[in-house]
Write a protein that holds these residues in place. Structure first.
Motif, short mmCIF file in Angstrom:
data_model
loop_
_atom_site.label_atom_id
_atom_site.label_comp_id
_atom_site.label_asym_id
_atom_site.label_seq_id
_atom_site.Cartn_x
_atom_site.Cartn_y
_atom_site.Cartn_z
N ILE A 18 0.83 -1.20 0.00
CA ILE A 18 0.00 0.00 0.00
C ILE A 18 0.87 1.26 0.00
CG2 ILE A 18 -1.55 1.39 1.43
CD1 ILE A 18 -2.97 -1.13 2.23
N ILE A 23 3.10 5.87 -3.09
CA ILE A 23 4.21 6.68 -3.55
C ILE A 23 4.42 6.53 -5.05
CG2 ILE A 23 6.66 5.98 -3.56
CD1 ILE A 23 4.64 8.29 -1.41
N PRO B 84 -8.00 4.75 2.63
CA PRO B 84 -7.31 3.49 2.93
C PRO B 84 -5.83 3.53 2.52
CG PRO B 84 -9.27 3.11 1.57
CD PRO B 84 -9.13 4.57 1.71
N LEU B 85 -5.56 4.09 1.32
CA LEU B 85 -4.17 4.18 0.86
C LEU B 85 -3.34 5.01 1.83
CD1 LEU B 85 -4.10 4.86 -3.01
CD2 LEU B 85 -3.03 3.01 -1.74
N GLY B 88 -3.14 3.37 5.42
CA GLY B 88 -2.28 2.19 5.31
C GLY B 88 -0.82 2.58 5.25
N THR B 89 -0.51 3.56 4.41
CA THR B 89 0.86 4.04 4.30
C THR B 89 1.36 4.55 5.65
OG1 THR B 89 0.39 4.72 2.04
CG2 THR B 89 2.38 5.61 3.04
N ILE B 91 0.29 3.73 8.65
CA ILE B 91 0.50 2.61 9.59
C ILE B 91 1.81 1.92 9.28
CG2 ILE B 91 -0.37 0.35 10.34
CD1 ILE B 91 -3.18 1.32 9.77
N TYR B 92 2.07 1.70 7.99
CA TYR B 92 3.33 1.04 7.64
C TYR B 92 4.51 1.85 8.14
CZ TYR B 92 7.16 -1.03 5.16
OH TYR B 92 8.36 -1.62 4.88
N TYR B 96 5.19 -0.51 11.34
CA TYR B 96 5.70 -1.77 10.78
C TYR B 96 7.12 -1.69 10.26
CZ TYR B 96 1.57 -4.60 11.26
OH TYR B 96 0.57 -5.35 11.78
N ILE B 102 13.87 3.14 2.67
CA ILE B 102 12.52 3.07 2.10
C ILE B 102 11.60 4.10 2.74
CG2 ILE B 102 10.46 1.63 1.88
CD1 ILE B 102 12.11 -0.70 1.37
N ILE B 106 9.65 7.13 0.85
CA ILE B 106 8.20 7.29 0.89
C ILE B 106 7.83 8.68 1.40
CG2 ILE B 106 6.07 6.46 1.97
CD1 ILE B 106 7.29 3.67 1.96
N ALA B 110 5.94 11.66 -0.62
CA ALA B 110 4.69 12.27 -0.17
C ALA B 110 4.82 13.79 -0.13
CB ALA B 110 4.30 11.74 1.21
N LEU B 151 -4.02 12.67 -1.22
CA LEU B 151 -3.29 11.57 -0.58
C LEU B 151 -2.20 12.04 0.40
CD1 LEU B 151 -3.09 8.51 -0.45
CD2 LEU B 151 -1.60 8.56 -2.43
N ILE B 155 -1.80 11.07 4.39
CA ILE B 155 -0.64 10.35 4.92
C ILE B 155 -0.03 11.13 6.07
CG2 ILE B 155 1.71 9.54 4.44
CD1 ILE B 155 0.90 9.01 1.59
N ARG B 180 1.10 -7.68 16.51
CA ARG B 180 1.24 -6.29 16.11
C ARG B 180 -0.06 -5.79 15.46
NH1 ARG B 180 5.31 -2.61 15.72
NH2 ARG B 180 6.75 -3.96 16.78
N TRP B 181 -0.65 -6.62 14.61
CA TRP B 181 -1.86 -6.21 13.90
C TRP B 181 -3.00 -5.98 14.88
CZ3 TRP B 181 -3.31 -3.71 10.02
CH2 TRP B 181 -4.60 -3.84 9.48
#
Lengths: 286, 282
Positions: A18, A23, B84-85, B88-89, B91-92, B96, B102, B106, B110, B151, B155, B180-181
């Motif tokens: 996701i 990105i 959701p996108l 989700g981003t 949360i990652y 996570y 990386i 990201i 953004a 977006l 984020i 974790r989830w």
């Protein structure tokens, strides 16, 4: 347990997907704009795009210099108006006014940041353009009108970011300076502003990006003639307006040339973004 | 510097303070003036009829119902895709992974996305959704373009909201044996919801006010949209056309008033929510 762990890895992987797809939006946009815009630039040569002064799409003449100059002029004009007003407001509200006043005015100013740009353009068209026409002459639709409207539009951005970075300066700095006998203004000028500098600059660059990227408000007040303006009372066309004005009916090479306009705009914005990122990163490190 | 004629520091202080007072008043008055003009000229135009009838005669007559409906549809699609996108981003990025190349890429992506002018989003949406994917000028093309545009806001605000959840919450949840989830969905997200909603509401405001990205992707048909593929005109596009083409000044003011009032309500709601959220945290 192993099942749970496996599930957890699955979740991690899907969240990564996701994040990457979010990105990749940037990548897709870049690819599409460049794919559509660069071929024609190669065909006619970059020089003719960047330095050509004649924009006659029907005669295959795609000089973007008037629009590049136009964008830079109105952006510079916007900064000339927005930055002193914005900075002064931020300094006044954080350092010189009652806390109560600042607490009321900061949210009011931030609310105004949400007013759509078309509304600013409309007000400019109704009040500013006739005013300029009557008082200074010319058509009214001008570099001056666009600069003032953009300057007002970037005010909320500049003010609220400047306020945040001035507030982030520790009070002990001010106390130290005042204890040494400095006046409040000396404290602001010699201690607070230097300490808040990179945040303020990042705010100005963000405002600049907003001004150079603004489209609809500018179209409404700038007059949109595709010539290099001879004075601040002459009409002007920016890169963004060039795209928006002609996109509706352009086709073939004309449309490609509009995408080429987008490519140049994109590159200018990316350079500004990178500078803003670097300055705010430096502030964070400190 | 030394030889220059200099003011007494106290006099200078007074002068500067006065000057700043004047400049601040100018800035605030200009902004308030804009709001006042729109409301003064626009409010008298508003009526139930204006809100519940479709535009007639290119907008010279009638109301703005179809443009309100189009705005709502477009905004809804934009958020349906972007939320959701974006969440989700976020949360990652926060739960996570550790800071790495990386995450830096990201985040940088953004931030760049946030700086891209809306007309570029419009160009992109026009080529991808309208032309290549053959959605035509439609609610769908416009909504997806807006989704990409908002977006980065979602984020960033979600990331901040999730980061603000105290680490102790997570530790307690882990020590009770949750994965974790489970921790994310049952502990972290519920406490971060107000912050996330703030970001979503801000994005609604931006979608409603957007013109440049919408006019080339959703089109400007004045009919009431009937499907995802109908071309339709949002309130801000309608206002732009009324004002720019000089179609009808009263209708333009009326539309501007609806536009500004809805955005103000949304922003004020966000502001109060944030205040309450901050108070609860401290």
């Amino acid at each position: 347990m192993t099942k749970l762990e496996r599930n957890d890895r699955l979740v991690r992987l899907s969240l990564l997907m996701i994040a990457l797809s979010a990105i990749s939006v940037l990548a897709i946009i870049t690819v599409f704009i460049f794919e559509q815009g660069t071929p024609i630039m190669f065909r006619y040569g970059f020089r003719s795009f960047l330095l050509g002064q004649d924009w006659y799409p029907s005669e295959k003449s795609f000089g973007l210099l008037p629009m590049i100059v136009g964008s830079l002029m109105v952006t510079f004009g916007a900064l000339l108006i927005g930055v002193p007003l914005g900075l002064a407001s931020a300094i006044f509200l954080t350092e010189f006014s009652h806390r109560r006043l600042a607490r009321i005015l900061k949210p009011v100013i931030e609310l105004l940041a949400g007013i759509p740009s078309v509304v600013y353009g409309f007000i400019g068209l109704m009040f500013l353009v006739p005013f300029i026409r009557d008082k200074f002459g010319g058509p009214g639709l001008s570099v001056l009108a666009a600069s003032v409207i953009l300057g007002i539009m970037i005010l909320p951005t500049v003010i609220s970011i400047a306020i945040d970075s001035i507030r982030a300066v520790p009070d002990s700095y001010r106390e130290g300076s005042i204890a040494l006998g400095a006046t409040r203004w000396q404290t602001v000028r010699m201690v607070v502003l230097p300490a808040a500098r990179s945040g303020i600059i990042a705010g100005i660059i963000l405002g600049m990006g907003r001004a150079i990227g603004e489209t609809m408000a500018v179209i409404m007040v700038a007059g949109n003639a595709a010539d290099i303006p001879g004075s601040i009372l002459a009409p002007v066309r920016t890169l963004t307006s060039n795209i928006a004005l002609e996109m509706a009916y352009a086709s073939g090479e004309h449309r490609e040339a509009l995408f080429a306009t987008g490519v140049i705009l994109f590159i200018i914005i990316m350079i500004l973004n990178t500078i803003a990122n670097l300055t705010s990163a430096r502030q964070r490190k400190k | 510097m030394g030889n220059r004629w200099k003011l007494q520091p106290r006099t200078e202080q007074k002068l500067v303070q006065f000057l700043m007072y004047v400049l601040t008043s100018v800035a605030v008055l200009v902004l308030v003036f804009i709001l006042a003009v729109i409301l003064k000229n626009g409010l008298p135009q508003l009526s139930l009829e204006f809100l519940t009838r479709n535009p007639a005669d290119m907008g010279r007559e009638g109301g703005i119902l179809s443009t309100i409906v189009a705005t709502i549809f477009l905004t809804f699609i934009a958020l349906l895709v972007a939320t959701p996108l974006g969440v989700g981003t976020a949360i990652y990025l926060t739960e996570y992974t550790v800071e790495s190349r990386i995450t830096r890429i990201i985040r940088f992506g953004a931030e760049c996305l946030a700086g891209i002018p809306s007309i570029i989003f419009g160009l992109f949406g026009f080529i991808l959704f309208v032309n290549k994917l053959k959605f035509g000028w439609s609610i769908l093309s416009g909504g997806l373009t807006l989704a990409f545009m908002v977006l980065p806001t979602i984020i960033r605000t979600s990331e901040e909201a999730i980061k603000a959840v105290p680490p102790a919450y997570r530790l307690v949840s882990f020590s009770l044996g949750s994965t974790r989830w489970q921790t994310v969905t049952r502990v972290v997200l519920p406490s971060a919801i107000p912050g996330i909603v703030t970001g979503v509401i801000l994005s609604i405001g931006r979608s409603i006010g957007e013109t440049a990205a919408v006019i080339f992707t959703a089109g400007s048909a004045l009919r009431l949209p009937t499907s995802l593929f109908s071309s339709s005109r949002t309130m801000s596009v309608h206002f732009y056309i009324l004002a720019k083409e000089g179609v009808s000044l009263p209708k333009a003011y009326g539309t501007a008033a609806v536009l500004v009032i809805s955005i103000l309500i949304i922003n004020i709601a966000t502001y109060y929510m944030m205040e309450r959220y901050i108070k609860r945290k401290s």
